[in-house]
Design a protein around this motif. Structure first.
Motif, PDB file in Angstrom:
ATOM      1  N   ARG A  94      -2.852  29.090  30.045  1.00 14.70           N
ATOM      2  CA  ARG A  94      -4.355  29.725  30.080  1.00 14.70           C
ATOM      3  C   ARG A  94      -4.170  30.757  30.185  1.00 14.70           C
ATOM      4  NH1 ARG A  94      -6.833  27.191  33.981  1.00 14.70           N
ATOM      5  NH2 ARG A  94      -6.497  25.608  33.013  1.00 14.70           N
ATOM      6  N   GLU A  95      -2.793  31.350  30.898  1.00 19.23           N
ATOM      7  CA  GLU A  95      -3.170  33.294  31.191  1.00 19.23           C
ATOM      8  C   GLU A  95      -2.470  33.924  29.814  1.00 19.23           C
ATOM      9  OE1 GLU A  95      -2.448  33.596  35.871  1.00 19.23           O
ATOM     10  OE2 GLU A  95      -1.020  33.518  34.699  1.00 19.23           O
ATOM     11  N   LEU A  96      -1.269  33.426  29.389  1.00 18.96           N
ATOM     12  CA  LEU A  96      -0.582  33.804  28.506  1.00 18.96           C
ATOM     13  C   LEU A  96      -1.742  33.627  27.039  1.00 18.96           C
ATOM     14  CD1 LEU A  96       2.989  32.158  29.079  1.00 18.96           C
ATOM     15  CD2 LEU A  96       2.558  34.482  29.100  1.00 18.96           C
ATOM     16  N   ALA A  97      -2.757  32.347  26.899  1.00 27.38           N
ATOM     17  CA  ALA A  97      -3.390  32.081  25.828  1.00 27.38           C
ATOM     18  C   ALA A  97      -4.279  33.912  25.786  1.00 27.38           C
ATOM     19  CB  ALA A  97      -3.858  31.050  25.797  1.00 27.38           C
ATOM     20  N   GLU A  98      -4.812  34.045  27.335  1.00 30.83           N
ATOM     21  CA  GLU A  98      -5.974  35.036  27.290  1.00 30.83           C
ATOM     22  C   GLU A  98      -5.544  36.640  26.149  1.00 30.83           C
ATOM     23  OE1 GLU A  98      -7.457  35.746  31.432  1.00 30.83           O
ATOM     24  OE2 GLU A  98      -8.373  33.174  31.068  1.00 30.83           O
ATOM     25  N   ASP A  99      -3.479  36.384  27.313  1.00 27.92           N
ATOM     26  CA  ASP A  99      -2.786  38.322  26.690  1.00 27.92           C
ATOM     27  C   ASP A  99      -2.615  38.102  25.562  1.00 27.92           C
ATOM     28  OD1 ASP A  99      -3.331  39.344  28.954  1.00 27.92           O
ATOM     29  OD2 ASP A  99      -1.245  37.963  29.749  1.00 27.92           O
ATOM     30  N   TYR A 100      -2.431  36.551  24.678  1.00 29.21           N
ATOM     31  CA  TYR A 100      -1.362  36.727  23.225  1.00 29.21           C
ATOM     32  C   TYR A 100      -2.463  35.596  22.969  1.00 29.21           C
ATOM     33  CZ  TYR A 100       2.108  38.638  25.818  1.00 29.21           C
ATOM     34  OH  TYR A 100       3.047  39.462  26.720  1.00 29.21           O
ATOM     35  N   LYS A 101      -3.622  35.764  22.061  1.00 32.97           N
ATOM     36  CA  LYS A 101      -5.043  34.710  21.867  1.00 32.97           C
ATOM     37  C   LYS A 101      -3.897  34.006  20.581  1.00 32.97           C
ATOM     38  CE  LYS A 101      -9.238  37.529  22.932  1.00 32.97           C
ATOM     39  NZ  LYS A 101      -8.192  38.742  23.842  1.00 32.97           N
ATOM     40  N   TRP A 102      -2.944  35.012  19.169  1.00 34.08           N
ATOM     41  CA  TRP A 102      -2.354  33.579  18.269  1.00 34.08           C
ATOM     42  C   TRP A 102      -1.930  32.808  18.843  1.00 34.08           C
ATOM     43  CZ3 TRP A 102       2.876  34.170  19.153  1.00 34.08           C
ATOM     44  CH2 TRP A 102       3.293  35.872  20.308  1.00 34.08           C
ATOM     45  N   MET A 103      -1.519  32.467  19.920  1.00 28.53           N
ATOM     46  CA  MET A 103      -0.164  31.649  19.855  1.00 28.53           C
ATOM     47  C   MET A 103      -0.400  30.642  20.453  1.00 28.53           C
ATOM     48  SD  MET A 103       1.556  30.903  24.260  1.00 28.53           S
ATOM     49  CE  MET A 103       1.604  32.715  25.003  1.00 28.53           C
ATOM     50  N   VAL A 104      -2.489  30.340  20.369  1.00 24.50           N
ATOM     51  CA  VAL A 104      -3.179  29.404  20.395  1.00 24.50           C
ATOM     52  C   VAL A 104      -2.201  27.962  19.104  1.00 24.50           C
ATOM     53  CG1 VAL A 104      -4.832  28.011  20.031  1.00 24.50           C
ATOM     54  CG2 VAL A 104      -4.578  29.770  22.178  1.00 24.50           C
ATOM     55  N   GLN A 105      -2.325  29.189  17.958  1.00 20.80           N
ATOM     56  CA  GLN A 105      -2.211  28.719  16.632  1.00 20.80           C
ATOM     57  C   GLN A 105      -0.725  28.398  16.567  1.00 20.80           C
ATOM     58  OE1 GLN A 105      -4.265  28.210  14.142  1.00 20.80           O
ATOM     59  NE2 GLN A 105      -5.719  28.989  14.551  1.00 20.80           N
ATOM     60  N   VAL A 106      -0.077  29.216  17.042  1.00 23.59           N
ATOM     61  CA  VAL A 106       0.925  28.541  17.131  1.00 23.59           C
ATOM     62  C   VAL A 106       2.023  27.697  17.282  1.00 23.59           C
ATOM     63  CG1 VAL A 106       3.686  29.676  17.402  1.00 23.59           C
ATOM     64  CG2 VAL A 106       2.375  31.206  16.876  1.00 23.59           C
ATOM     65  N   LEU A 107       1.457  27.812  18.902  1.00 20.45           N
ATOM     66  CA  LEU A 107       1.788  26.138  19.384  1.00 20.45           C
ATOM     67  C   LEU A 107       1.411  25.167  19.585  1.00 20.45           C
ATOM     68  CD1 LEU A 107       2.089  27.756  23.269  1.00 20.45           C
ATOM     69  CD2 LEU A 107       4.329  27.159  21.502  1.00 20.45           C
ATOM     70  N   GLY A 108      -0.293  24.751  18.602  1.00 23.32           N
ATOM     71  CA  GLY A 108      -0.928  23.895  18.233  1.00 23.32           C
ATOM     72  C   GLY A 108       0.311  23.764  16.650  1.00 23.32           C
ATOM     73  N   ALA A 109       0.705  24.386  16.530  1.00 20.05           N
ATOM     74  CA  ALA A 109       1.039  23.469  15.186  1.00 20.05           C
ATOM     75  C   ALA A 109       2.639  22.909  15.383  1.00 20.05           C
ATOM     76  CB  ALA A 109       1.297  24.966  14.499  1.00 20.05           C
ATOM     77  N   MET A 110       2.831  23.252  16.321  1.00 24.21           N
ATOM     78  CA  MET A 110       3.845  22.197  16.589  1.00 24.21           C
ATOM     79  C   MET A 110       3.819  21.201  17.875  1.00 24.21           C
ATOM     80  SD  MET A 110       6.027  25.585  18.442  1.00 24.21           S
ATOM     81  CE  MET A 110       7.226  24.690  18.773  1.00 24.21           C
ATOM     82  N   ASN A 111       2.784  20.699  17.703  1.00 27.30           N
ATOM     83  CA  ASN A 111       2.341  19.025  18.520  1.00 27.30           C
ATOM     84  C   ASN A 111       2.997  18.050  17.506  1.00 27.30           C
ATOM     85  OD1 ASN A 111       1.772  16.722  19.059  1.00 27.30           O
ATOM     86  ND2 ASN A 111      -0.771  17.841  19.673  1.00 27.30           N
TER      87      ASN A 111
END
Length: 404
Positions: free
Chosen positions: A299-316
């Protein structure tokens, strides 16, 4: 004792006297340069008084204009300050922290940082004035940030902050050995008493109990202490994992480093959830602590790197290690690059959105995804193994629902 330091910027403007992001933004909008703002800050906080400078009660705009109105003063005041510090045998250090909150968007942040970089380059010529900048890796990766004179010279002195396993446990011993967060001196004294034996000791310095050398640097000794607290293994036998190694391993990034906040959160949660009558920590509590710390860290990293949610979410659902080709194919299927561009467009105007390196500026789609992999490796979210495939540490893999 020969260093005097001040905060030039931080995320605590209510406690520090440096200019706030809103003040900085107002001054920039009125035509003042970022470099002059930071020159005003460094001269205002100098341990040796600067003649004729507007008094500290004045607005930052007044001091900055005083600097900007006389370009010759810019250098002469710094030379005079340096000479005064040399005579006093004092080094003046100005620290700039939390630079990702210095403005509301990346373009403005870059402007402020370039002003700081220009000043840091100028200060290199002085002997007793020093500047320390804390810059996030993704911010430092923006090549446009360093398009300032000889800015590459500054990067020769950069140091990456890393917390390896023995540092984390040294931090834990220090906290347990001192009263904090409501803990009594009796509890801290009890911990020190149980640990101190033979060559293991704590020494009091400036009212703080600090672990001795072996407790800080000898991992065999640290393992012995932690096993007394948590037991030896995460199960019935040695094949279930060493408790001392298990927590850092499950909270570490691709280079094997864990964030101290995550480690301490895991320890605190493990203590709260422990049910063992024999040890202070147990397997179930430690596992729960690591789960909570992992979720919080993501959650902390997602606040700093908002684009990470898209990148990791696509790897499910993917399985690592994975070839770069297969990973890029998945990202293509999920239109990850289009989603990143859309996010950047929506957030550029009103949020502190820092795009992933040079990904969005790449010439073609394959190059963009290759740069995205490089960015994830730089941030230690991905690890490239010897055969060229991409792996992920448990800290990110589990939360992204990626299998191993």
């Amino acid at each position: 004792e020969k260093v005097q330091s001040s905060l030039g910027f931080s995320d605590a403007p209510m406690r520090a006297s440096h200019p706030s992001p809103s003040e900085i933004s107002d001054m920039i909008s009125r035509g003042l340069s970022a470099e002059d703002i930071w020159r005003a800050v460094i001269l205002s906080f100098a341990p040796q008084p600067v003649p004729n400078i507007p008094k500290s009660g004045c607005r930052w705009e007044t001091v900055t204009k005083w600097i900007a109105d006389d370009p010759a003063r810019r250098n002469s005041e710094f030379r005079a300050l340096d000479e005064a510090l040399i005579r006093k045998d004092v080094t003046y250090l100005l620290v700039f922290d939390a630079l990702d909150v210095i403005a509301d968007n990346w373009s403005a942040i870059r402007t402020q940082l370039q002003g700081l970089i220009k000043l840091a380059l100028a200060v290199r010529a002085l002997r007793r004035v020093r500047i320390k900048l804390f810059i996030r890796p993704d911010m430092a990766d923006d090549r446009r940030l360093w398009m300032v004179g000889d800015a590459s010279k500054l990067r020769q002195d950069e140091v990456f902050l890393k917390w390896i396993r023995r540092d984390l446990y040294g931090l834990l011993w220090t906290l347990l050995a001192n009263p904090h967060n409501g803990a009594s001196e009796d509890l801290a004294k009890t911990f020190r008493k149980h640990v101190e034996q033979g060559s293991l000791w704590f020494s009091e310095q400036d009212g703080i109990w600090r672990p001795g050398r072996e407790l800080l640097s000898d991992e065999a000794v640290q393992q012995q202490v932690f096993r007394a607290i948590a037991g030896s293994y995460m199960g019935a036998g040695s094949n279930k994992g060493d408790t001392y190694k298990w927590v850092p391993n499950h909270l570490s990034d691709a280079e094997g480093n864990a964030a101290p906040r995550s480690f301490l959160l895991a320890m605190r949660t493990a203590a709260e959830k422990a049910k063992s009558s024999e040890t202070a920590l147990d397997k179930a509590g430690i596992e729960e602590g690591v789960r909570k710390a992992s979720t919080t860290r993501i959650r902390e990293l997602a606040e700093d790197y908002k684009w990470m949610v898209q990148v990791l979410g696509a790897m499910n659902g993917l399985v690592v290690p994975i070839t770069k080709h297969d990973l890029i194919e998945r990202w293509k299927q999920k239109r990850t690059l289009d989603n990143l561009k859309s996010d950047a467009s929506q957030q550029a105007g009103d949020r502190r959105y820092i795009p992933p390196g040079e990904v969005l500026e790449a010439g073609d789609e394959f190059d963009a995804y290759s740069k995205l992999i490089d960015e994830m490796i730089t941030l230690r979210i991905f690890l490239e193994i010897p055969d060229g495939r991409i792996n992920m540490p448990d800290l990110f893999r589990v939360e992204a629902k990626v299998k191993r």
